[in-house]
Design a protein around this motif. Structure first.
Motif, PDB file in Angstrom:
ATOM      1  N   ILE A  55       0.836  -1.203   0.000  1.00 50.41           N
ATOM      2  CA  ILE A  55       0.000   0.000   0.000  1.00 50.41           C
ATOM      3  C   ILE A  55       0.869   1.250   0.000  1.00 50.41           C
ATOM      4  CG2 ILE A  55      -1.639   1.344   1.381  1.00 50.41           C
ATOM      5  CD1 ILE A  55      -2.896  -1.345   2.213  1.00 50.41           C
ATOM      6  N   PHE A  56       1.910   1.266   0.817  1.00 47.37           N
ATOM      7  CA  PHE A  56       2.828   2.401   0.862  1.00 47.37           C
ATOM      8  C   PHE A  56       3.507   2.614  -0.491  1.00 47.37           C
ATOM      9  CE2 PHE A  56       7.056   4.216   1.674  1.00 47.37           C
ATOM     10  CZ  PHE A  56       6.665   5.415   2.236  1.00 47.37           C
ATOM     11  N   ALA A  57       3.919   1.543  -1.139  1.00 48.11           N
ATOM     12  CA  ALA A  57       4.568   1.646  -2.449  1.00 48.11           C
ATOM     13  C   ALA A  57       3.605   2.187  -3.492  1.00 48.11           C
ATOM     14  CB  ALA A  57       5.106   0.279  -2.878  1.00 48.11           C
ATOM     15  N   ILE A  58       2.364   1.730  -3.477  1.00 43.05           N
ATOM     16  CA  ILE A  58       1.366   2.205  -4.438  1.00 43.05           C
ATOM     17  C   ILE A  58       1.078   3.686  -4.211  1.00 43.05           C
ATOM     18  CG2 ILE A  58      -1.073   2.018  -5.088  1.00 43.05           C
ATOM     19  CD1 ILE A  58      -0.774  -1.024  -4.684  1.00 43.05           C
ATOM     20  N   LEU A  59       0.934   4.102  -2.961  1.00 44.00           N
ATOM     21  CA  LEU A  59       0.695   5.514  -2.656  1.00 44.00           C
ATOM     22  C   LEU A  59       1.876   6.384  -3.073  1.00 44.00           C
ATOM     23  CD1 LEU A  59      -1.069   5.335   0.824  1.00 44.00           C
ATOM     24  CD2 LEU A  59      -2.067   5.989  -1.367  1.00 44.00           C
ATOM     25  N   THR A  60       3.083   5.922  -2.815  1.00 48.74           N
ATOM     26  CA  THR A  60       4.280   6.668  -3.196  1.00 48.74           C
ATOM     27  C   THR A  60       4.372   6.815  -4.707  1.00 48.74           C
ATOM     28  OG1 THR A  60       5.438   5.858  -1.239  1.00 48.74           O
ATOM     29  CG2 THR A  60       6.790   6.750  -3.012  1.00 48.74           C
ATOM     30  N   LEU A  61       4.145   5.736  -5.428  1.00 44.45           N
ATOM     31  CA  LEU A  61       4.179   5.801  -6.890  1.00 44.45           C
ATOM     32  C   LEU A  61       3.077   6.702  -7.437  1.00 44.45           C
ATOM     33  CD1 LEU A  61       5.008   2.097  -7.782  1.00 44.45           C
ATOM     34  CD2 LEU A  61       6.504   4.087  -8.004  1.00 44.45           C
ATOM     35  N   SER A  62       1.913   6.689  -6.802  1.00 41.87           N
ATOM     36  CA  SER A  62       0.819   7.566  -7.240  1.00 41.87           C
ATOM     37  C   SER A  62       1.176   9.035  -7.048  1.00 41.87           C
ATOM     38  CB  SER A  62      -0.461   7.249  -6.463  1.00 41.87           C
ATOM     39  OG  SER A  62      -0.875   5.940  -6.713  1.00 41.87           O
ATOM     40  N   VAL A  63       1.762   9.366  -5.910  1.00 40.91           N
ATOM     41  CA  VAL A  63       2.169  10.747  -5.649  1.00 40.91           C
ATOM     42  C   VAL A  63       3.240  11.181  -6.642  1.00 40.91           C
ATOM     43  CG1 VAL A  63       3.360  12.238  -3.986  1.00 40.91           C
ATOM     44  CG2 VAL A  63       1.492  10.759  -3.228  1.00 40.91           C
ATOM     45  N   LEU A  64       4.212  10.333  -6.903  1.00 40.89           N
ATOM     46  CA  LEU A  64       5.261  10.662  -7.868  1.00 40.89           C
ATOM     47  C   LEU A  64       4.690  10.835  -9.268  1.00 40.89           C
ATOM     48  CD1 LEU A  64       8.138   8.321  -6.662  1.00 40.89           C
ATOM     49  CD2 LEU A  64       7.975  10.809  -6.409  1.00 40.89           C
ATOM     50  N   TRP A  65       3.713  10.013  -9.647  1.00 42.00           N
ATOM     51  CA  TRP A  65       3.100  10.130 -10.970  1.00 42.00           C
ATOM     52  C   TRP A  65       2.354  11.447 -11.108  1.00 42.00           C
ATOM     53  CZ3 TRP A  65      -2.009  10.351 -12.701  1.00 42.00           C
ATOM     54  CH2 TRP A  65      -2.173  10.228 -14.075  1.00 42.00           C
TER      55      TRP A  65
END
Length: 116
Positions: free
Chosen positions: A8-18
């Motif tokens: 979940i943390f990885a998905i949120l981080t990637l979403s913010v970066l995108w």
């Protein structure tokens, strides 16, 4: 359980970066652009504080005389607001052959009133 939290943390981080990369689209290409806010883009406050026409007018007045075009965002979608009248004329009149077939989608079977 910790694997799920890491995922979940990885998905949120990637979403913010995108999203950050998406809102740097015009800056990376050297265009002027008003500040953008997630998720509304350049149209933060439209519908609650002012209309979309007022938002476009304020962007137009802010950048008039500074640049011929401004990069704006409709939510996450980058778009161009043409400021210079001569460039606008070039796009709509002289380059008409490149844009003449970009009309609205119509479906004759499901919505016969939208068909020509």
């Amino acid at each position: 359980m910790s694997v799920v939290l890491y995922l979940i943390f990885a998905i949120l981080t990637l979403s913010v970066l995108w999203v950050k990369r998406r809102f740097n689209f015009w800056k990376e290409r050297g265009f002027f652009s008003p500040p953008s806010h997630f998720p509304f883009g350049s149209l933060k406050g439209v519908g609650t504080e002012f209309t979309s026409a007022e938002a476009m007018n304020s962007i137009y007045k802010e950048f008039k005389g500074k640049t011929p075009v401004v990069g704006i965002y409709f939510f996450l979608q980058p778009s161009v607001l043409v400021i210079d009248p001569e460039l606008f004329k070039n796009i709509l009149v002289r380059d008409f052959t490149s844009f003449h077939d970009r009309g609205f989608y119509t479906n004759k079977e499901d919505d016969p009133t939208s068909a020509k």
